[in-house]
Write a protein that holds these residues in place. Structure first.
Motif, mmCIF file in Angstrom:
data_model
loop_
_atom_site.group_PDB
_atom_site.id
_atom_site.type_symbol
_atom_site.label_atom_id
_atom_site.label_comp_id
_atom_site.label_asym_id
_atom_site.label_seq_id
_atom_site.Cartn_x
_atom_site.Cartn_y
_atom_site.Cartn_z
ATOM 1 N N ARG A 13 0.829 -1.207 0.000
ATOM 2 C CA ARG A 13 0.000 0.000 0.000
ATOM 3 C C ARG A 13 0.865 1.260 0.000
ATOM 4 O O ARG A 13 0.629 2.190 -0.772
ATOM 5 C CB ARG A 13 -0.924 -0.006 1.212
ATOM 6 C CG ARG A 13 -1.869 1.172 1.243
ATOM 7 C CD ARG A 13 -2.852 1.046 2.368
ATOM 8 N NE ARG A 13 -3.737 -0.082 2.076
ATOM 9 C CZ ARG A 13 -4.513 -0.656 2.951
ATOM 10 N NH1 ARG A 13 -4.538 -0.240 4.191
ATOM 11 N NH2 ARG A 13 -5.280 -1.673 2.609
ATOM 12 N N VAL A 14 1.868 1.298 0.855
ATOM 13 C CA VAL A 14 2.754 2.462 0.916
ATOM 14 C C VAL A 14 3.578 2.557 -0.369
ATOM 15 O O VAL A 14 3.772 3.649 -0.916
ATOM 16 C CB VAL A 14 3.671 2.393 2.154
ATOM 17 C CG1 VAL A 14 4.691 3.515 2.148
ATOM 18 C CG2 VAL A 14 2.844 2.438 3.427
ATOM 19 N N GLY A 15 4.043 1.427 -0.884
ATOM 20 C CA GLY A 15 4.847 1.422 -2.104
ATOM 21 C C GLY A 15 4.108 1.999 -3.293
ATOM 22 O O GLY A 15 4.629 2.860 -4.013
ATOM 23 N N TRP A 16 2.877 1.527 -3.525
ATOM 24 C CA TRP A 16 2.096 2.045 -4.659
ATOM 25 C C TRP A 16 1.776 3.526 -4.466
ATOM 26 O O TRP A 16 1.820 4.307 -5.421
ATOM 27 C CB TRP A 16 0.811 1.245 -4.837
ATOM 28 C CG TRP A 16 1.034 -0.062 -5.512
ATOM 29 C CD1 TRP A 16 0.971 -1.287 -4.940
ATOM 30 C CD2 TRP A 16 1.380 -0.286 -6.891
ATOM 31 N NE1 TRP A 16 1.255 -2.261 -5.870
ATOM 32 C CE2 TRP A 16 1.502 -1.669 -7.076
ATOM 33 C CE3 TRP A 16 1.615 0.553 -7.976
ATOM 34 C CZ2 TRP A 16 1.846 -2.229 -8.299
ATOM 35 C CZ3 TRP A 16 1.951 -0.004 -9.196
ATOM 36 C CH2 TRP A 16 2.062 -1.384 -9.350
ATOM 37 N N THR A 17 1.470 3.923 -3.252
ATOM 38 C CA THR A 17 1.134 5.315 -2.986
ATOM 39 C C THR A 17 2.318 6.235 -3.269
ATOM 40 O O THR A 17 2.184 7.236 -3.980
ATOM 41 C CB THR A 17 0.676 5.492 -1.525
ATOM 42 O OG1 THR A 17 -0.432 4.632 -1.286
ATOM 43 C CG2 THR A 17 0.307 6.918 -1.226
ATOM 44 N N VAL A 18 3.475 5.912 -2.723
ATOM 45 C CA VAL A 18 4.650 6.762 -2.902
ATOM 46 C C VAL A 18 5.128 6.735 -4.352
ATOM 47 O O VAL A 18 5.518 7.769 -4.904
ATOM 48 C CB VAL A 18 5.772 6.344 -1.928
ATOM 49 C CG1 VAL A 18 7.054 7.111 -2.200
ATOM 50 C CG2 VAL A 18 5.328 6.558 -0.498
#
Length: 90
Positions: A9-14
């Motif tokens: 989730r954090v990877g795709w967002t950033v």
């Protein structure tokens, strides 16, 4: 309640945020002329190897690198956050 961060989730967002910011910077660069544009192109070349000028090949390189850098930053941040969260929980 578990407050661990989810890497995907954090990877795709950033990664997507990084790409969007780079697209905005390229739009801004395209509106500049003369010495200002040359300065922005030199600045982009420092952070993104392979970037030469605002052309199709360089744009692809810039966006791919922005996406990868987003995932790398996420991997570092999520790993550190989860380690420190786990150690502070004890």
């Amino acid at each position: 309640m578990d407050h661990k961060l989810d890497f995907k989730r954090v990877g795709w967002t950033v990664a997507f945020f990084s790409v969007i910011m780079h697209v905005m910077a390229m739009i801004r660069m395209a509106t500049l002329s003369g010495e200002s544009r040359a300065f922005m192109e030199r600045l982009a070349a420092v952070g993104h190897p392979g970037f030469v000028a605002l052309n199709a090949g360089s744009i692809v390189i810039l966006l791919v690198e922005a996406f990868v850098y987003g995932w790398v930053l996420s991997a570092i941040f999520v790993s550190l956050y989860n380690v420190f969260y786990r150690s502070g929980k004890s």
